[in-house]
Design a protein around this motif. Structure first.
Motif, PDB file in Angstrom:
ATOM      1  N   PHE A   1       0.803  -1.226   0.000  1.00  0.00           N
ATOM      2  CA  PHE A   1       0.000   0.000   0.000  1.00  0.00           C
ATOM      3  C   PHE A   1       0.836   1.276   0.000  1.00  0.00           C
ATOM      4  CE2 PHE A   1      -3.232  -2.895   1.920  1.00  0.00           C
ATOM      5  CZ  PHE A   1      -4.178  -2.769   0.908  1.00  0.00           C
ATOM      6  N   PHE A   2       1.969   1.250   0.699  1.00  0.00           N
ATOM      7  CA  PHE A   2       2.725   2.482   0.904  1.00  0.00           C
ATOM      8  C   PHE A   2       4.182   2.414   0.430  1.00  0.00           C
ATOM      9  CE2 PHE A   2      -0.410   2.132   4.404  1.00  0.00           C
ATOM     10  CZ  PHE A   2      -1.253   3.155   3.993  1.00  0.00           C
ATOM     11  N   GLN A   3       4.599   1.283  -0.141  1.00  0.00           N
ATOM     12  CA  GLN A   3       5.977   1.067  -0.557  1.00  0.00           C
ATOM     13  C   GLN A   3       6.944   1.341   0.596  1.00  0.00           C
ATOM     14  OE1 GLN A   3       6.675   3.379  -4.074  1.00  0.00           O
ATOM     15  NE2 GLN A   3       5.353   2.091  -5.333  1.00  0.00           N
ATOM     16  N   PHE A   4       6.569   0.871   1.789  1.00  0.00           N
ATOM     17  CA  PHE A   4       7.376   1.061   2.992  1.00  0.00           C
ATOM     18  C   PHE A   4       7.643  -0.289   3.634  1.00  0.00           C
ATOM     19  CE2 PHE A   4       7.686   1.799   7.613  1.00  0.00           C
ATOM     20  CZ  PHE A   4       8.834   2.567   7.617  1.00  0.00           C
ATOM     21  N   ASP A   5       8.898  -0.668   3.718  1.00  0.00           N
ATOM     22  CA  ASP A   5       9.301  -1.934   4.321  1.00  0.00           C
ATOM     23  C   ASP A   5       9.689  -1.664   5.773  1.00  0.00           C
ATOM     24  OD1 ASP A   5      10.375  -4.356   5.062  1.00  0.00           O
ATOM     25  OD2 ASP A   5      11.517  -4.629   3.224  1.00  0.00           O
ATOM     26  N   LEU A   6       8.798  -1.972   6.687  1.00  0.00           N
ATOM     27  CA  LEU A   6       9.013  -1.686   8.104  1.00  0.00           C
ATOM     28  C   LEU A   6      10.195  -2.459   8.668  1.00  0.00           C
ATOM     29  CD1 LEU A   6       7.998  -0.193  10.616  1.00  0.00           C
ATOM     30  CD2 LEU A   6       6.517  -2.147  11.074  1.00  0.00           C
ATOM     31  N   VAL A   7      10.328  -3.727   8.307  1.00  0.00           N
ATOM     32  CA  VAL A   7      11.438  -4.537   8.806  1.00  0.00           C
ATOM     33  C   VAL A   7      12.763  -3.928   8.364  1.00  0.00           C
ATOM     34  CG1 VAL A   7      12.546  -6.804   8.687  1.00  0.00           C
ATOM     35  CG2 VAL A   7      10.077  -6.643   8.946  1.00  0.00           C
ATOM     36  N   ALA A   8      12.864  -3.552   7.104  1.00  0.00           N
ATOM     37  CA  ALA A   8      14.090  -2.933   6.599  1.00  0.00           C
ATOM     38  C   ALA A   8      14.359  -1.599   7.286  1.00  0.00           C
ATOM     39  CB  ALA A   8      14.001  -2.743   5.096  1.00  0.00           C
ATOM     40  N   ALA A   9      13.303  -0.834   7.544  1.00  0.00           N
ATOM     41  CA  ALA A   9      13.476   0.460   8.204  1.00  0.00           C
ATOM     42  C   ALA A   9      13.980   0.291   9.637  1.00  0.00           C
ATOM     43  CB  ALA A   9      12.150   1.231   8.192  1.00  0.00           C
ATOM     44  N   ILE A  10      13.487  -0.727  10.319  1.00  0.00           N
ATOM     45  CA  ILE A  10      13.887  -0.939  11.716  1.00  0.00           C
ATOM     46  C   ILE A  10      15.307  -1.490  11.808  1.00  0.00           C
ATOM     47  CG2 ILE A  10      13.443  -2.331  13.778  1.00  0.00           C
ATOM     48  CD1 ILE A  10      10.448  -2.100  13.129  1.00  0.00           C
ATOM     49  N   PHE A  11      15.652  -2.424  10.925  1.00  0.00           N
ATOM     50  CA  PHE A  11      16.905  -3.156  11.066  1.00  0.00           C
ATOM     51  C   PHE A  11      18.004  -2.735  10.094  1.00  0.00           C
ATOM     52  CE2 PHE A  11      13.733  -6.124  12.860  1.00  0.00           C
ATOM     53  CZ  PHE A  11      14.228  -6.154  14.149  1.00  0.00           C
ATOM     54  N   GLY A  12      17.829  -1.641   9.364  1.00  0.00           N
ATOM     55  CA  GLY A  12      18.927  -1.104   8.580  1.00  0.00           C
ATOM     56  C   GLY A  12      18.985  -1.502   7.128  1.00  0.00           C
ATOM     57  N   GLY A  13      17.861  -1.723   6.500  1.00  0.00           N
ATOM     58  CA  GLY A  13      17.845  -2.045   5.067  1.00  0.00           C
ATOM     59  C   GLY A  13      17.597  -3.520   4.817  1.00  0.00           C
ATOM     60  N   GLN A  14      17.221  -3.826   3.595  1.00  0.00           N
ATOM     61  CA  GLN A  14      16.901  -5.208   3.238  1.00  0.00           C
ATOM     62  C   GLN A  14      18.108  -6.121   3.255  1.00  0.00           C
ATOM     63  OE1 GLN A  14      14.936  -4.967  -0.544  1.00  0.00           O
ATOM     64  NE2 GLN A  14      12.919  -4.751   0.408  1.00  0.00           N
ATOM     65  N   ASP A  15      19.290  -5.575   3.057  1.00  0.00           N
ATOM     66  CA  ASP A  15      20.496  -6.399   3.016  1.00  0.00           C
ATOM     67  C   ASP A  15      21.152  -6.561   4.386  1.00  0.00           C
ATOM     68  OD1 ASP A  15      20.237  -6.815   0.302  1.00  0.00           O
ATOM     69  OD2 ASP A  15      21.379  -5.012  -0.205  1.00  0.00           O
ATOM     70  N   ALA A  16      20.650  -5.875   5.401  1.00  0.00           N
ATOM     71  CA  ALA A  16      21.216  -5.999   6.749  1.00  0.00           C
ATOM     72  C   ALA A  16      20.955  -7.406   7.281  1.00  0.00           C
ATOM     73  CB  ALA A  16      20.599  -4.960   7.680  1.00  0.00           C
ATOM     74  N   ILE A  17      21.895  -7.921   8.028  1.00  0.00           N
ATOM     75  CA  ILE A  17      21.799  -9.303   8.517  1.00  0.00           C
ATOM     76  C   ILE A  17      20.578  -9.495   9.411  1.00  0.00           C
ATOM     77  CG2 ILE A  17      23.347  -8.940  10.486  1.00  0.00           C
ATOM     78  CD1 ILE A  17      23.171 -12.094   8.312  1.00  0.00           C
TER      79      ILE A  17
END
Length: 68
Positions: free
Chosen positions: A24-40
């Protein structure tokens, strides 16, 4: 319902909310919390959500107990 299944369902719900936000919003909450989609940490969360989804499939094959 056992504890492992409850944890799996909570993680599946978190994943569903995250995918809803992405859709709906093109917002990845997990990535925002933990430092991006590539963060461990993000990758660990994504993996746990995926494994939980696979485990939650077992609920379709478990007979229900009838309470009276």
């Amino acid at each position: 319902m056992n504890t492992l299944l409850r944890i799996a369902l909570v993680l599946v719900i978190i994943g569903a909310i995250n995918w809803g936000l992405v859709g709906f919003f093109q917002f990845d909450l997990v990535a925002a919390i933990f430092g991006g989609q590539d963060a461990i940490l993000s990758r660990i969360v994504y993996a746990l959500v995926g494994i939980s989804g696979l485990y939650a499939i077992t609920t379709f094959f478990t007979p229900e107990k009838v309470k009276m």
